[in-house]
Structures are given as structure tokens and as C-alpha cells.
Design a protein around this motif. Sequence first.
Motif, PDB file in Angstrom:
ATOM      1  N   PRO A 310       6.621   2.215  31.788  1.00 14.55           N
ATOM      2  CA  PRO A 310       7.380   2.514  32.769  1.00 14.55           C
ATOM      3  C   PRO A 310       8.433   3.579  32.438  1.00 14.55           C
ATOM      4  N   PHE A 311       8.591   4.510  33.314  1.00 21.61           N
ATOM      5  CA  PHE A 311       9.445   5.670  33.323  1.00 21.61           C
ATOM      6  C   PHE A 311      10.735   5.576  32.885  1.00 21.61           C
ATOM      7  N   THR A 312      11.320   4.413  33.584  1.00 21.49           N
ATOM      8  CA  THR A 312      12.643   4.004  33.300  1.00 21.49           C
ATOM      9  C   THR A 312      12.808   3.647  31.895  1.00 21.49           C
ATOM     10  N   GLU A 313      11.916   3.198  30.984  1.00 20.77           N
ATOM     11  CA  GLU A 313      12.150   2.728  29.697  1.00 20.77           C
ATOM     12  C   GLU A 313      11.978   3.940  28.870  1.00 20.77           C
ATOM     13  N   THR A 314      11.175   4.953  29.352  1.00 20.41           N
ATOM     14  CA  THR A 314      11.331   6.325  28.662  1.00 20.41           C
ATOM     15  C   THR A 314      12.719   6.729  28.573  1.00 20.41           C
ATOM     16  N   ILE A 315      13.439   6.705  29.790  1.00 19.84           N
ATOM     17  CA  ILE A 315      14.719   7.218  30.009  1.00 19.84           C
ATOM     18  C   ILE A 315      15.609   6.500  28.977  1.00 19.84           C
ATOM     19  N   VAL A 316      15.561   5.323  29.196  1.00 13.84           N
ATOM     20  CA  VAL A 316      16.318   4.258  28.235  1.00 13.84           C
ATOM     21  C   VAL A 316      16.107   4.643  26.727  1.00 13.84           C
ATOM     22  N   THR A 317      15.088   5.093  26.373  1.00 16.90           N
ATOM     23  CA  THR A 317      14.843   5.381  25.012  1.00 16.90           C
ATOM     24  C   THR A 317      15.615   6.539  24.608  1.00 16.90           C
ATOM     25  N   ALA A 318      15.526   7.474  25.285  1.00 21.09           N
ATOM     26  CA  ALA A 318      16.082   8.821  25.095  1.00 21.09           C
ATOM     27  C   ALA A 318      17.781   8.407  25.117  1.00 21.09           C
ATOM     28  N   ARG A 319      18.417   7.601  26.044  1.00 23.56           N
ATOM     29  CA  ARG A 319      19.652   7.350  26.124  1.00 23.56           C
ATOM     30  C   ARG A 319      20.164   6.420  24.793  1.00 23.56           C
ATOM     31  N   ALA A 320      19.332   5.621  24.144  1.00 22.08           N
ATOM     32  CA  ALA A 320      19.226   4.930  23.007  1.00 22.08           C
ATOM     33  C   ALA A 320      19.426   5.762  21.874  1.00 22.08           C
ATOM     34  N   TRP A 321      18.423   6.881  21.698  1.00 19.97           N
ATOM     35  CA  TRP A 321      18.296   7.466  20.813  1.00 19.97           C
ATOM     36  C   TRP A 321      19.712   8.324  20.610  1.00 19.97           C
ATOM     37  N   ALA A 322      20.096   8.870  21.703  1.00 16.57           N
ATOM     38  CA  ALA A 322      21.345  10.008  21.848  1.00 16.57           C
ATOM     39  C   ALA A 322      22.496   9.199  21.228  1.00 16.57           C
ATOM     40  N   THR A 323      22.576   7.721  21.508  1.00 19.07           N
ATOM     41  CA  THR A 323      23.868   6.967  21.019  1.00 19.07           C
ATOM     42  C   THR A 323      23.665   6.242  19.550  1.00 19.07           C
ATOM     43  N   GLY A 324      22.207   6.487  19.183  1.00 19.89           N
ATOM     44  CA  GLY A 324      22.185   5.813  17.964  1.00 19.89           C
ATOM     45  C   GLY A 324      21.716   4.271  17.743  1.00 19.89           C
ATOM     46  N   ALA A 325      21.283   4.001  18.880  1.00 20.72           N
ATOM     47  CA  ALA A 325      20.884   2.570  18.862  1.00 20.72           C
ATOM     48  C   ALA A 325      19.604   2.353  18.542  1.00 20.72           C
ATOM     49  N   PRO A 326      19.290   1.676  17.392  1.00 22.07           N
ATOM     50  CA  PRO A 326      17.754   1.381  16.759  1.00 22.07           C
ATOM     51  C   PRO A 326      16.906   0.512  17.627  1.00 22.07           C
ATOM     52  N   LEU A 327      17.723  -0.346  18.596  1.00 22.43           N
ATOM     53  CA  LEU A 327      16.623  -1.150  19.590  1.00 22.43           C
ATOM     54  C   LEU A 327      17.523  -1.225  20.601  1.00 22.43           C
ATOM     55  N   VAL A 328      16.710  -1.812  21.819  1.00 23.66           N
ATOM     56  CA  VAL A 328      17.327  -2.158  23.246  1.00 23.66           C
ATOM     57  C   VAL A 328      16.591  -3.209  23.622  1.00 23.66           C
ATOM     58  N   ARG A 329      17.379  -4.124  23.752  1.00 21.58           N
ATOM     59  CA  ARG A 329      16.634  -5.320  24.459  1.00 21.58           C
ATOM     60  C   ARG A 329      16.068  -5.202  25.833  1.00 21.58           C
ATOM     61  N   ARG A 330      14.819  -5.609  26.147  1.00 23.71           N
ATOM     62  CA  ARG A 330      14.210  -5.745  27.261  1.00 23.71           C
ATOM     63  C   ARG A 330      14.769  -6.781  28.315  1.00 23.71           C
ATOM     64  N   VAL A 331      14.858  -8.139  27.504  1.00 20.26           N
ATOM     65  CA  VAL A 331      14.959  -9.406  27.971  1.00 20.26           C
ATOM     66  C   VAL A 331      16.449  -9.959  27.784  1.00 20.26           C
ATOM     67  N   GLN A 332      16.784 -10.754  28.703  1.00 24.54           N
ATOM     68  CA  GLN A 332      18.111 -11.245  28.500  1.00 24.54           C
ATOM     69  C   GLN A 332      18.228 -12.261  27.228  1.00 24.54           C
ATOM     70  N   GLN A 333      17.162 -12.949  26.912  1.00 23.13           N
ATOM     71  CA  GLN A 333      17.187 -13.937  25.797  1.00 23.13           C
ATOM     72  C   GLN A 333      15.908 -13.444  24.871  1.00 23.13           C
ATOM     73  N   VAL A 334      16.085 -13.100  23.756  1.00 25.42           N
ATOM     74  CA  VAL A 334      14.857 -12.934  22.884  1.00 25.42           C
ATOM     75  C   VAL A 334      14.092 -14.091  22.470  1.00 25.42           C
ATOM     76  N   THR A 335      12.874 -14.339  22.446  1.00 22.81           N
ATOM     77  CA  THR A 335      12.455 -15.477  21.908  1.00 22.81           C
ATOM     78  C   THR A 335      11.205 -15.037  21.198  1.00 22.81           C
ATOM     79  N   VAL A 336      10.819 -16.022  20.135  1.00 16.52           N
ATOM     80  CA  VAL A 336       9.746 -15.914  19.386  1.00 16.52           C
ATOM     81  C   VAL A 336       9.168 -17.526  19.113  1.00 16.52           C
ATOM     82  N   ARG A 337       7.688 -17.208  19.191  1.00 16.35           N
ATOM     83  CA  ARG A 337       6.841 -18.663  18.955  1.00 16.35           C
ATOM     84  C   ARG A 337       7.360 -19.351  17.787  1.00 16.35           C
ATOM     85  N   ARG A 338       7.628 -20.385  17.465  1.00 13.54           N
ATOM     86  CA  ARG A 338       8.303 -21.053  16.291  1.00 13.54           C
ATOM     87  C   ARG A 338       7.416 -22.490  16.049  1.00 13.54           C
TER      88      ARG A 338
END
Length: 549
Positions: A310-338
Amino acid sequence: MYSGIGDHGERAAFLDARSLIGCRHRLFLDATHPGVLTGVAEDAGVQQRREAAAAHRAQVRDTLVGADPGRWVVIEGGVPAAQRAAATMRAMADGAERIWGGLLPQEADTGRRGGCEILWRDLDRGGYIPVIVVNHKVTDPRQPDPADYHPTTSDMYEWNPKPDRHVRTRPQPRDTQRLAHLYRMLQRHGYASPALVGGAIGYHFDRILVHDLGPVLDDYDIRYADRIAVVRAELPTVPSKVPECRQCPWWTRSPEEDKPSCERWLSDHRDVSLVAPGSRAEVLRRHGVETIDDLAAWSGDDPDDWQYEPFTETIVTARAWATGAPLVRRVQQVTVRRADVEVDVDLESFQEHGAYLWGTLLDGVYRPFVTWDPLPTPDEGRSFAEFWTWMMKIRADAKAEGKTFAAYCYSRTAEDKWLYESARRFAGMPGVPTEREIQKFVDGPEWVDMFQAVSEQFICPNGKGLKKIAPVAGFHWRDPEAGGEASMSWYRLAVAFDGGDPDMSQRTRILEYNEDDVLATKTLRDWMSDRADAEVPAIADFARRSIAS
């Protein structure tokens, strides 16, 4: 690519088919600044692949020529190119049935140069069919499907092309471009078969994949015209980040004292390819987006030719890079199968020869299942069987105790490949599962790909590799040179692949690297469960943010 002195003393530019795929700017730098890389050590991974390819070609030559030497003319290497080309032309003029190692005359006007492992005379139509030998897969096995499209293959000892129900093709543009290049060179001298086909013998060395060259010649002609113009400095080029950059000597080297390396140039220009590499950058440039700042400031509709995330995510990637953020959360709460019982898995393979190490982590204890017999070796089947038997016992014991089980890897492509390959190659050995057993496990919920979990829940401006993501979670590898390409060099020393005595220190190095990989996967999983929500900004923050803020 090659530059030499022409008939009238001017510097001539020649281009072989290898230069048709890959970075245009690297091609320009190689042609215009050849002295800069004099004495620079070749990338270890590139060197290993080149040596492996040479060994594979030698095996194919010895097998095919040795089976019926009377049908072959072998053009000897190690002599001047002009002599090899003359010998090849004589062999074709004499109607040789099969020619190994042919080299075609360099074309001073077009700039073409190239050779072919096999020139196979078309007994029905006349002329020659180019057949190349490559050290990568050109087909994959599959169950026959009478209703499906079937690629055309031929036996390696008799040219008999026909539909093959037992394989599917692995698209390789570099192969078709090289075959088109050779076809044009044969055509110039009147030796191209009217059949308009070429062939490729791949890593498995079990058949010839037949390529229809008719549909690719127009694209080849356009591509060749562009590349030869680059070599002749008739078209300008600038750096742009592509996957090739990881191993390119120009990435950190300046072509001239007062000019930056590609890495420095891209950073100084805040080039858009740093966050949208490869073809993504090409699309963006068509819309006037040259820099990360241009992309971050985008406010119009999505580009109509954007076919990626999605192009919105590409824009967000550029904004994150410009501010030095190594990751941006797509979801409200991160989950992983345990699970109650968790096993981390990471394998080490050597080229296409096999998987010699299956590393595991359970309850903080690292257990490697390994063979140090040089690949290929039947002992690989033994170590794989021990790994699979151990993991299935852990799984069964967990279920018997009413506990849940999960096994984790990072980017399952390699693990899945070697699970299936090992089951296929060592079928029938004690402890080796069937392909059906492998499929049932990897398609089930207990086989968890942490790369997929990261991709689904984070935008990653600096890349999604484990070496990029795990440090965000606080993990760092013990070996500063840790990486897949480096481990190939370590392995050669560890098993004395090139002769001599095995280097035990390199075995230790490999085991520590593999252990760190499974520890990194566990660290990442724990971090995603416990701290990621608090430490990683949400996509909504960047979607509302302009580059000026």
C-alpha cells in the motif's frame, strides 16, 4: 564487460551478456574507472559462486563429452580469445555436431562479445542452438498435471524437445538474456538455427530446459542498446540502491578522489531508493519523486502504476527513515504465537550442496545437529534425521503432557526448502520423514515464521532481515562478520573443502553464529510479546506527520 583497443587505435567497448542484468551505474563505473578496483579483493560470496559455477561446468563437460567424445569438438581454454573464436568458427563451418566452450568473434561495431558452453547443431533446420550451463536451478520437480502448462525440455544426450509434465520452470531473466545475446551473435554469421530456441542445463544436471527466444528478442535488443550506450558513456547514470549493492565494491569506494561512493552519494542526496529500492524507485522517479523528502511530503492520489505494498506505507517508511525510527507499528497491539514448549530453528547450508547444520534452542539450551563431512555426503541424511526425530519427540512429549508446542524460524523459505529437499534426497533412511510429513508440519500452525510476524506488524525502513530487526530488540551477534555469505567461507575452512586439514576454530565460529541466530529469534519473540508496543511508534503517528514536523 570489456574495453580494449579498436582497429584504429581508439578505445573500443565490448559488452557480454552478464552485464545485461544488474545495476547500470555499476556498469558505467566498471567501464570508465577500471583502475580503481585493481587489487581489490573480490567479495567472498561472489568468488565462491564463481568457483562453484566453474566446477559445475567442468563436471557437465566431462560427463557429456566423455559419454560420446566422437560427437564433440572441444575448444580449449587458456589460449588467446582470437584463437578460440577462430577455432569455433572453423568447427561450425565444418558442421561439427556439438561444440563445447565455443567463443564467438567480438563485434567491434555492435560491441557484442560472448561465448557458449554448448553449440548444438540443428540437424533438421541447420545452424546452431546455444545451450548454456548454469549453477542455479532452472526447473523444480512437481507432480504431473495433465491440464497444466508444461515447459519444454530435452534429453542431455540427444536433442529431442518435448513438453515435460514432471517439472515447472524457475524464471531466470539472466538466462534468457544471455541466450538472446548468443543468438544475435550466431545470427550475424549465419549460424543461428531457424528454430529460434536456446537451452539451459541447471544445477541438477538432469535435462535441458528449452527456451523460446522469439518473445524475448525485442526486449533484449532494447536492453542491449541501453547497456552498450552506458558503457560508451553516451547515457548518464547515477547511483540507485538495488539488491546488488550488498556485494558491490563501488558501494563504499569512490571512483575518483573528489567523488563520493554510491553509499555516500545516496545518503547525501537522500535518494528515494534508500527506502524504495529497485523497481520501486524507478516508478517513483517517473512521478517526480527523487528524494526521501519528496516521498514523505506526498499528498496526492496513489500513483496509478504502483503495484507494490500500500502506497501509504511507502510514505510512512520515508517519514520514519527521515526521523530515524527503525520500526513503525502497523497494529495497535503486537502479537506473536506463543506456546508452552518453544523450539527455535536455524539451518546452515552450503550453496546447493546441502544443509549441514540444523541448530535448535530449547529452554535456553543450544543443540546443533551437524555433519562435518564435506557436502555432498550421505551423513547429511543422518544429521537431518536426528534433528527431525529430536524435534518430533519434543513435540510429542509436550502433547502427552497437555502442553502446546511451536517451532520458530526467521524467513522460512530456506528452512522449508531444505526440509523438503532433505526428505526427498534421503528418503528411506532411518528417521527421515516423508515429504507428506514435512508438508503437514510446515503447513500447520506449529511452524511459525518470525519474519512473517515482523512483516505483518511492522514497517521496516532499514530492511526486514534478522540482522536489522533483532538489534532493535536488544540482541547483538558475537561475531562482527556474522552473515550468510561469510559463513560460506568459514565452512570451506571448517571441512577443508579445498584440501588440507579442517580448521576447528571455524567450526566453533559457525556453531556460535548459528547459536546467535536462534537466540536472536527468541529475543525478538520475547520483545514482541513484552515491550514492542511501548517502544515502537504507531503508523497513525507518521500518517499524520509531515516531513517538516
